[in-house]
Design an enzyme around this catalytic site. Sequence first.
Site, PDB file in Angstrom:
ATOM      1  CB  CYS A  91      -9.891 -28.353  11.103  1.00  0.00           C
ATOM      2  SG  CYS A  91     -10.606 -26.719  11.385  1.00  0.00           S
ATOM      3  CB  CYS A  98     -11.631 -26.694   7.895  1.00  0.00           C
ATOM      4  SG  CYS A  98     -10.097 -25.763   7.741  1.00  0.00           S
ATOM      5  CG  ASP A 102      -5.916  -5.341   2.013  1.00  0.00           C
ATOM      6  OD1 ASP A 102      -5.570  -4.996   3.159  1.00  0.00           O
ATOM      7  OD2 ASP A 102      -6.452  -4.548   1.215  1.00  0.00           O
ATOM      8  CG  ASP A 128      -0.251  -0.040   2.528  1.00  0.00           C
ATOM      9  OD1 ASP A 128       0.960   0.233   2.578  1.00  0.00           O
ATOM     10  OD2 ASP A 128      -0.910  -0.333   3.543  1.00  0.00           O
ATOM     11  CG  HIS A 133      -9.536 -22.390  11.172  1.00  0.00           C
ATOM     12  ND1 HIS A 133     -10.103 -23.493  10.569  1.00  0.00           N
ATOM     13  CD2 HIS A 133     -10.541 -21.469  11.284  1.00  0.00           C
ATOM     14  CE1 HIS A 133     -11.388 -23.262  10.355  1.00  0.00           C
ATOM     15  NE2 HIS A 133     -11.679 -22.039  10.771  1.00  0.00           N
ATOM     16  CB  CYS A 180      -6.483 -25.605   8.338  1.00  0.00           C
ATOM     17  SG  CYS A 180      -7.249 -25.494   9.985  1.00  0.00           S
TER      18      CYS A 180
END
Length: 375
Positions: A309, A304, A266, A92, A335, A306
């Site tokens: 999980c 999920c 974002d 940015d 996660h 990840c």
Amino acid sequence: MSTFSYTLSARDGAARTGVISTPRGEIRTPAFMPVGTAATVKAMMPASVRETGADILLGNTYHLMLRPGAERIARLGGLHKFMDWERPILTDSGGFQVMSLAGLRKLTEEGVTFKSHIDGSKHELTPERSMEIQALLGSDIVMCFDECPALPAERSAIEASMKLSMRWAQRSRDAFGDRPGHALFGIQQGGLDEELRGQSAEALRSIGFDGYAVGGLAVGEGQEAMFGALDFAPGQLPEDKPRYLMGVGKPDDIVGAVKRGIDMMDCVLPSRSGRTGQVFTRRGVVNIKNARHMDDPRPLDEACSCPACRNYSRAYLHHVFRSQEIISSMLLTWHNLHYYQDLMAEMRAAIAIGDFAGFEARFHAEREKGDLEPV
């Protein structure tokens, strides 16, 4: 060296899917960019961020110019090498942080002078200096230096701010120069006003950019007003370039933005929330700190994949959060970022087959169920 380009591959209503090509790799759109404020996505290793499905990260010009300094990062080989992320980085311009974080700032036609929030040292940020810092960092997508007024504000103040940002956009373009393989994005301003946004879009089109951001939203106006602006703002920008909505947001904000033609977003929310025990799941937000999870052997989200999980129970995640163990921030951030990237992948797939409306209905229906019943 390959150049920067955008290919639109499918659309479904206003929703679009495509690919941004850069010398450092492809970015699948719609894309969510995790925020690496100070050259790190907090609590995550770069390889882990990539494993969640992220194609691109965001870095903050304001924070990096103050610490460790753009010249130092350049001497050490640039931001990609410095933080061990070899894929694309968007930076940015520093304008938003100057407005929101810096103390005793003074705004003139030339730019902004301000005091660092870290040590009170004095700095000046102009369009030219912002372009110089972002070049030193070596970012792949550079943002114009702009002024972002907080909403609500008087129309006259929004108009004056927008016109200043458009003058700064031209100066940013001139200072950016010719940098093959690197892209410069213009930032549309104009608050919630369709006419002012149209004027801003026209000014940016006449300057010419590699991509266009919808700026000045998600600054306190609320979702309904933001969606109202997104009903017209993306359509005012060129069809053949990426459209980036800055600083958004919650999962339902993201789905609504993509529905209205946004390609990139974002937000610090998934990582910041992970550190505070707030978890995003297909069935809405879960607060892992709540006592109801203390004896729960189930994962956060059964759909999920990840590590949080796959390998840990809610009971364990509750325990490490309450014990203030570092692994809590790591697992919950992982996660949340994984959930966000799964969401983007599902939207890309839905747009590709013309089923965005079906996806959106399923998304909201699942969230309306609320969290699992306590054990």
